[in-house]
Scaffold this motif. Sequence first.
Motif, PDB file in Angstrom:
ATOM      1  N   ARG A   1      21.149  54.338  14.334  1.00 27.70           N
ATOM      2  CA  ARG A   1      22.417  54.071  15.014  1.00 27.70           C
ATOM      3  C   ARG A   1      23.426  53.440  14.057  1.00 27.70           C
ATOM      4  N   PRO A   2      24.025  54.262  13.187  1.00 26.39           N
ATOM      5  CA  PRO A   2      25.030  53.746  12.260  1.00 26.39           C
ATOM      6  C   PRO A   2      26.320  53.359  12.987  1.00 26.39           C
ATOM      7  N   GLY A   3      27.123  52.528  12.339  1.00 18.75           N
ATOM      8  CA  GLY A   3      28.463  52.233  12.844  1.00 18.75           C
ATOM      9  C   GLY A   3      28.560  51.011  13.731  1.00 18.75           C
ATOM     10  N   HIS A   4      27.463  50.284  13.920  1.00 16.29           N
ATOM     11  CA  HIS A   4      27.503  49.121  14.812  1.00 16.29           C
ATOM     12  C   HIS A   4      27.090  47.825  14.108  1.00 16.29           C
ATOM     13  N   ALA A   5      27.048  47.841  12.780  1.00 15.19           N
ATOM     14  CA  ALA A   5      26.608  46.653  12.031  1.00 15.19           C
ATOM     15  C   ALA A   5      27.484  45.441  12.343  1.00 15.19           C
ATOM     16  N   HIS A   6      28.782  45.670  12.616  1.00 13.97           N
ATOM     17  CA  HIS A   6      29.694  44.545  12.894  1.00 13.97           C
ATOM     18  C   HIS A   6      29.363  43.864  14.219  1.00 13.97           C
ATOM     19  N   LEU A   7      28.510  44.491  15.050  1.00 12.32           N
ATOM     20  CA  LEU A   7      28.062  43.856  16.298  1.00 12.32           C
ATOM     21  C   LEU A   7      26.659  43.280  16.142  1.00 12.32           C
ATOM     22  N   GLY A   8      26.125  43.320  14.913  1.00 12.99           N
ATOM     23  CA  GLY A   8      24.776  42.797  14.686  1.00 12.99           C
ATOM     24  C   GLY A   8      23.695  43.820  14.982  1.00 12.99           C
ATOM     25  N   VAL A   9      24.054  45.098  15.058  1.00 12.83           N
ATOM     26  CA  VAL A   9      23.083  46.150  15.371  1.00 12.83           C
ATOM     27  C   VAL A   9      22.623  46.834  14.081  1.00 12.83           C
ATOM     28  N   HIS A  49      20.875  49.535  11.455  1.00  8.48           N
ATOM     29  CA  HIS A  49      20.937  50.998  11.422  1.00  8.48           C
ATOM     30  C   HIS A  49      19.678  51.595  12.039  1.00  8.48           C
ATOM     31  N   VAL A  68      20.083  54.548  23.037  1.00 10.81           N
ATOM     32  CA  VAL A  68      20.837  53.297  23.018  1.00 10.81           C
ATOM     33  C   VAL A  68      21.832  53.413  21.866  1.00 10.81           C
ATOM     34  N   LEU A  69      23.125  53.352  22.189  1.00  6.80           N
ATOM     35  CA  LEU A  69      24.184  53.555  21.195  1.00  6.80           C
ATOM     36  C   LEU A  69      23.928  54.841  20.403  1.00  6.80           C
ATOM     37  N   THR A 100      21.935  42.802   9.877  1.00  4.05           N
ATOM     38  CA  THR A 100      23.206  43.314   9.348  1.00  4.05           C
ATOM     39  C   THR A 100      23.935  42.272   8.502  1.00  4.05           C
ATOM     40  N   ARG A 157      31.689  53.763   6.781  1.00  2.00           N
ATOM     41  CA  ARG A 157      30.689  53.842   7.852  1.00  2.00           C
ATOM     42  C   ARG A 157      30.545  52.502   8.574  1.00  2.00           C
ATOM     43  N   GLU A 158      30.454  51.427   7.802  1.00  2.00           N
ATOM     44  CA  GLU A 158      30.299  50.096   8.394  1.00  2.00           C
ATOM     45  C   GLU A 158      31.352  49.166   7.809  1.00  2.00           C
ATOM     46  N   LEU A 159      31.966  48.365   8.680  1.00  2.00           N
ATOM     47  CA  LEU A 159      32.932  47.360   8.264  1.00  2.00           C
ATOM     48  C   LEU A 159      32.437  46.061   8.863  1.00  2.00           C
ATOM     49  N   CYS A 208      29.960  38.820  13.888  1.00  2.77           N
ATOM     50  CA  CYS A 208      28.748  38.909  14.677  1.00  2.77           C
ATOM     51  C   CYS A 208      27.565  39.057  13.726  1.00  2.77           C
ATOM     52  N   GLY A 209      26.360  38.951  14.244  1.00  2.00           N
ATOM     53  CA  GLY A 209      25.181  39.105  13.401  1.00  2.00           C
ATOM     54  C   GLY A 209      24.032  38.381  14.042  1.00  2.00           C
ATOM     55  N   ALA A 240      21.748  38.789  15.898  1.00  2.00           N
ATOM     56  CA  ALA A 240      21.161  39.639  16.942  1.00  2.00           C
ATOM     57  C   ALA A 240      22.308  40.415  17.573  1.00  2.00           C
TER      58      ALA A 240
END
Lengths: 289, 212
Positions: free
Chosen positions: A22-30, A32, A128-129, A254, B44-46, B123-124, B126
């Motif tokens: 699930r790439p693209g959600h690292a900024h929410l703590g998710v 890959h 999920v996502l 992340t 891809r990630e920011l 965030c991070g 969790a």
Amino acid sequence: MTDRALAVVRAGALTTLQDQGRPGHAHLGVPHSGALDPGTAALVNRLVGNPASAAVLETTLDGCALRTRCTVTAAVAGAPCAVTVDGRPAPWGAPVHVPAGALLEVGAATAGVRSYVAVSGGFLAEPVLGSRSTDLLSGLGPAPLADGAVLPLGCPSTPSARVDAVPLPAPPTELILRVTPGPRADWFTPEALRTFTTRAYRVSPASNRIGLRTEGPVLERARAGELASEGMVLGAVQVPPDGHPVVFLADHPTTGGYPVIAVVRAGDLAAAAQAVPGTPVRFVGVRRR
Amino acid sequence: MSANLRILPVGDDALLVEVSSGAEAEALHAELSRRRSAGLLTVRELVPAARTVLLDGLTDPVRLAAELASAEIPPVAARTETAVEIPVRYDGPDLAEVAAHWGVAEEEVARIHAGTEFRVAFCGFAPGFGYLTGLPARYDVPRRGTPRTAVPAGSVALAGLYTGVYPRSSPGGWQLIGTTDAVLWDHTREPAALLSPGTRVRFVPASPGVRT
């Protein structure tokens, strides 16, 4: 029986559903997440006629056993292991016809760590996502397989691919990880930087989908104090206060607060997923592309 | 803001951009997000963090690094949307310890916390866990000497100058000052995360024992 599903007879030490993550959600703590060896996951899918995005099983060391409720084509690759259908030997690394009601057994790995199992139609689970991957760090996605669980399957979209055999790299007897300097290489002494790329390490038994932990010479910092939490990439080599490098794998956090001494080339991480505890590890410095 | 960006290459296709304060990191993240939305940046990630923004999955990191070195970063614009309100019961087991650190009465901890307007800096840790900034520097608190092995979901906590809410039960070393029933993360909801970088947040005191 007409229902498209498999029943889990033996889940194994740790068997999870994995896809491309699930790439693209690292900024929410998710994290890959996704298959630790994505090339092999794509390959077993191709062998059974699935799109590369279909979910597969990723086993850990001792395989698993599944009873089919419908006729399927299955394929097993990754860590070499015995494959049987109702106790009769079946090929590894090639499509296998499994009639309804049969027991498909994926044996213990004879080398390497993780075998991948694809079944025509792919494994279904609630995405999920956008992903069906089990993420062990955050608990997202389906739970790891449990004995007695029933795994629903999708419908095969196309006839199985006519691929008979495929070349596959053997699990490494020595893990060579090419590294470029990390963003916090300056937090380490010149001696530590030299030690890191010249001395031998071993894969620690504490390794998992989050990180490949290593044992070997301790890396000393040039500066004390805390590093504020910052974003982490796949393959980042983080050095916690104990001085033992940890290579971040698919379920890595992340963000993190320990300095990253180096970053492993993405193409070398599939081999890291197959390195059993005790495998010698060498970090080889290379230039950035 | 310009010229005080430190650009660190990370592997073959990522950059870590370091600035000198949390406010600058928020401004940089806001500007990079704007460029991405406008189609001027493919990444891809920011990932914003305390003093950095990570850009991962770049096609030409060398060119972008050169471009960013001379970039003008406008200060973060005031957000116009209303703040997310999180009801909280100030009943945490570390309330007395935090009050002692701050040199105030326990009730005063609740008053100060609920009277502060927070923003999600990053965030991070969790999925759904936001690091919220807004407390003045004098309210710094250390992490607990020994982290708890299990912090209950919904715990409202403090560490350093950050406040946050544990989305699910996990180990943790933050000082627990309260409890909320707010759902921080629900993957069946759109968006799944209640808090994302830049979100404004207010904590609203609820009476002890009252389910909100």
